[in-house]
Design a protein around this motif. Structure first.
Motif, PDB file in Angstrom:
ATOM      1  N   ALA A 164      12.838 -16.972   5.389  1.00 18.74           N
ATOM      2  CA  ALA A 164      13.724 -15.817   5.215  1.00 18.74           C
ATOM      3  C   ALA A 164      13.413 -15.085   3.917  1.00 18.74           C
ATOM      4  CB  ALA A 164      15.183 -16.260   5.240  1.00 18.74           C
ATOM      5  N   ALA A 165      13.151 -15.814   2.842  1.00 18.37           N
ATOM      6  CA  ALA A 165      12.825 -15.181   1.553  1.00 18.37           C
ATOM      7  C   ALA A 165      11.533 -14.385   1.662  1.00 18.37           C
ATOM      8  CB  ALA A 165      12.712 -16.242   0.465  1.00 18.37           C
ATOM      9  N   LYS A 166      10.543 -14.910   2.368  1.00 12.77           N
ATOM     10  CA  LYS A 166       9.283 -14.185   2.563  1.00 12.77           C
ATOM     11  C   LYS A 166       9.504 -12.961   3.460  1.00 12.77           C
ATOM     12  CE  LYS A 166       6.222 -18.169   2.004  1.00 12.77           C
ATOM     13  NZ  LYS A 166       5.027 -17.750   1.306  1.00 12.77           N
ATOM     14  N   ALA A 167      10.289 -13.149   4.529  1.00 17.55           N
ATOM     15  CA  ALA A 167      10.526 -12.069   5.487  1.00 17.55           C
ATOM     16  C   ALA A 167      11.327 -10.924   4.877  1.00 17.55           C
ATOM     17  CB  ALA A 167      11.236 -12.615   6.725  1.00 17.55           C
ATOM     18  N   GLU A 191       4.322  -7.915   0.649  1.00 15.51           N
ATOM     19  CA  GLU A 191       5.122  -7.003   1.471  1.00 15.51           C
ATOM     20  C   GLU A 191       4.555  -6.846   2.879  1.00 15.51           C
ATOM     21  OE1 GLU A 191       6.826  -3.996  -1.939  1.00 15.51           O
ATOM     22  OE2 GLU A 191       4.789  -3.628  -1.197  1.00 15.51           O
ATOM     23  N   ILE A 192       3.521  -7.624   3.171  1.00 13.18           N
ATOM     24  CA  ILE A 192       2.836  -7.521   4.459  1.00 13.18           C
ATOM     25  C   ILE A 192       2.945  -8.846   5.198  1.00 13.18           C
ATOM     26  CG2 ILE A 192       0.614  -7.123   5.596  1.00 13.18           C
ATOM     27  CD1 ILE A 192      -0.145  -5.442   3.105  1.00 13.18           C
ATOM     28  N   GLY A 193       3.257  -8.762   6.485  1.00 11.59           N
ATOM     29  CA  GLY A 193       3.246  -9.920   7.368  1.00 11.59           C
ATOM     30  C   GLY A 193       2.093  -9.784   8.339  1.00 11.59           C
ATOM     31  N   TYR A 194       1.594 -10.913   8.815  1.00 14.92           N
ATOM     32  CA  TYR A 194       0.482 -10.897   9.771  1.00 14.92           C
ATOM     33  C   TYR A 194       0.691 -12.002  10.791  1.00 14.92           C
ATOM     34  CZ  TYR A 194      -4.275 -10.649  11.655  1.00 14.92           C
ATOM     35  OH  TYR A 194      -5.355 -10.501  12.490  1.00 14.92           O
ATOM     36  N   LEU A 220       3.787 -13.131   4.548  1.00 13.11           N
ATOM     37  CA  LEU A 220       4.338 -13.934   5.638  1.00 13.11           C
ATOM     38  C   LEU A 220       3.264 -14.074   6.702  1.00 13.11           C
ATOM     39  CD1 LEU A 220       6.722 -15.400   7.019  1.00 13.11           C
ATOM     40  CD2 LEU A 220       7.351 -13.176   8.023  1.00 13.11           C
ATOM     41  N   SER A 221       2.765 -15.290   6.894  1.00 12.17           N
ATOM     42  CA  SER A 221       1.720 -15.543   7.886  1.00 12.17           C
ATOM     43  C   SER A 221       2.304 -16.369   9.032  1.00 12.17           C
ATOM     44  CB  SER A 221       0.537 -16.271   7.252  1.00 12.17           C
ATOM     45  OG  SER A 221       0.942 -17.498   6.670  1.00 12.17           O
ATOM     46  N   VAL A 222       2.005 -15.935  10.262  1.00 12.53           N
ATOM     47  CA  VAL A 222       2.584 -16.553  11.456  1.00 12.53           C
ATOM     48  C   VAL A 222       1.498 -16.719  12.509  1.00 12.53           C
ATOM     49  CG1 VAL A 222       4.328 -16.304  13.275  1.00 12.53           C
ATOM     50  CG2 VAL A 222       4.792 -15.411  10.973  1.00 12.53           C
ATOM     51  N   VAL A 279      -0.623 -21.590   7.993  1.00 13.91           N
ATOM     52  CA  VAL A 279       0.313 -20.461   8.004  1.00 13.91           C
ATOM     53  C   VAL A 279       1.689 -20.891   7.512  1.00 13.91           C
ATOM     54  CG1 VAL A 279      -0.890 -19.197   9.847  1.00 13.91           C
ATOM     55  CG2 VAL A 279       0.943 -20.810  10.432  1.00 13.91           C
ATOM     56  N   ASP A 280       2.498 -19.874   7.189  1.00  9.53           N
ATOM     57  CA  ASP A 280       3.875 -20.130   6.762  1.00  9.53           C
ATOM     58  C   ASP A 280       4.750 -20.590   7.911  1.00  9.53           C
ATOM     59  OD1 ASP A 280       3.474 -19.193   4.059  1.00  9.53           O
ATOM     60  OD2 ASP A 280       3.485 -17.149   4.867  1.00  9.53           O
ATOM     61  N   TYR A 281       4.490 -20.059   9.107  1.00 16.44           N
ATOM     62  CA  TYR A 281       5.388 -20.320  10.224  1.00 16.44           C
ATOM     63  C   TYR A 281       4.606 -20.383  11.533  1.00 16.44           C
ATOM     64  CZ  TYR A 281       9.355 -19.760  13.405  1.00 16.44           C
ATOM     65  OH  TYR A 281      10.284 -19.947  14.395  1.00 16.44           O
TER      66      TYR A 281
END
Length: 181
Positions: A8-11, A107-110, A126-128, A141-143
């Motif tokens: 949540a903090a990353k998102a 500020e970027i998610g992938y 945020l890496s998924v 990855v983070d998630y």
């Protein structure tokens, strides 16, 4: 939806979400007709998640190793302006996009599913990866989503970002509104 505090903090910081196509927006399968026409299947709930995320103020881009008109058509339908196709080495396109957007990496998610996504996944905030992503990716990855590629992973990530940023409820309120006669 229960969201881990670290995720949540990353998102909360995400202003731009980048997606791979095959294995993320699709089920990672390619379909060819007898005359060589390629088709893919897109999950409409993923698409609606992207629409809501964009309305929440988080923009979306796509970087994919393959090139096809159907991906361009899907991006047009979803009003995704940042599309990089036919780039098997995705890092230069990613760096070009970061430069154009003027965003910080956190500020970027992938969302990516294969080892060719690792150069980007290890740089973003945020890496998924989908539940059926490669093991080498899952461990870095983070998630790891509870959904497989092409079947809800993008919707889940969009909702995680919106819920973490406090924007999801506005969409629920819109759909649950009482209509007056």
């Amino acid at each position: 939806m229960q969201i881990d505090a670290n995720i949540a903090a990353k998102a909360q910081k995400i202003k731009f979400l980048i997606l791979d196509v095959d294995g993320v927006l699709t089920d990672n399968r390619l379909y060819y007709s007898d005359d060589g026409i390629e088709t893919k299947t897109f999950y409409t709930r993923d698409g609606h998640g992207m629409v809501m995320l964009k309305k929440s103020g988080v923009d979306i881009g796509i970087i994919t190793g393959r090139k096809s008109q159907l991906v361009a058509n899907r991006c047009r339908d979803l009003k995704i302006e940042h599309l990089y196709q036919g780039v098997p080495d995705k890092l230069p396109s990613f760096l070009d996009l970061v430069s154009k957007l003027g965003l910080e990496l956190d500020e970027i998610g992938y969302v990516g599913d294969d080892i060719l996504d690792l150069p980007i996944l290890k740089r973003v905030g945020l890496s998924v990866t989908p539940a059926d992503g490669e093991d080498e990716v899952k461990s870095r990855v983070d998630y790891v989503s509870k959904y497989i590629g092409g079947k809800g992973v993008v919707r889940e990530v969009c909702e995680i970002i919106m819920r973490s940023q406090g924007t999801f409820q506005q969409h629920m309120d819109f759909y649950l509104r009482d209509l007056e006669d």
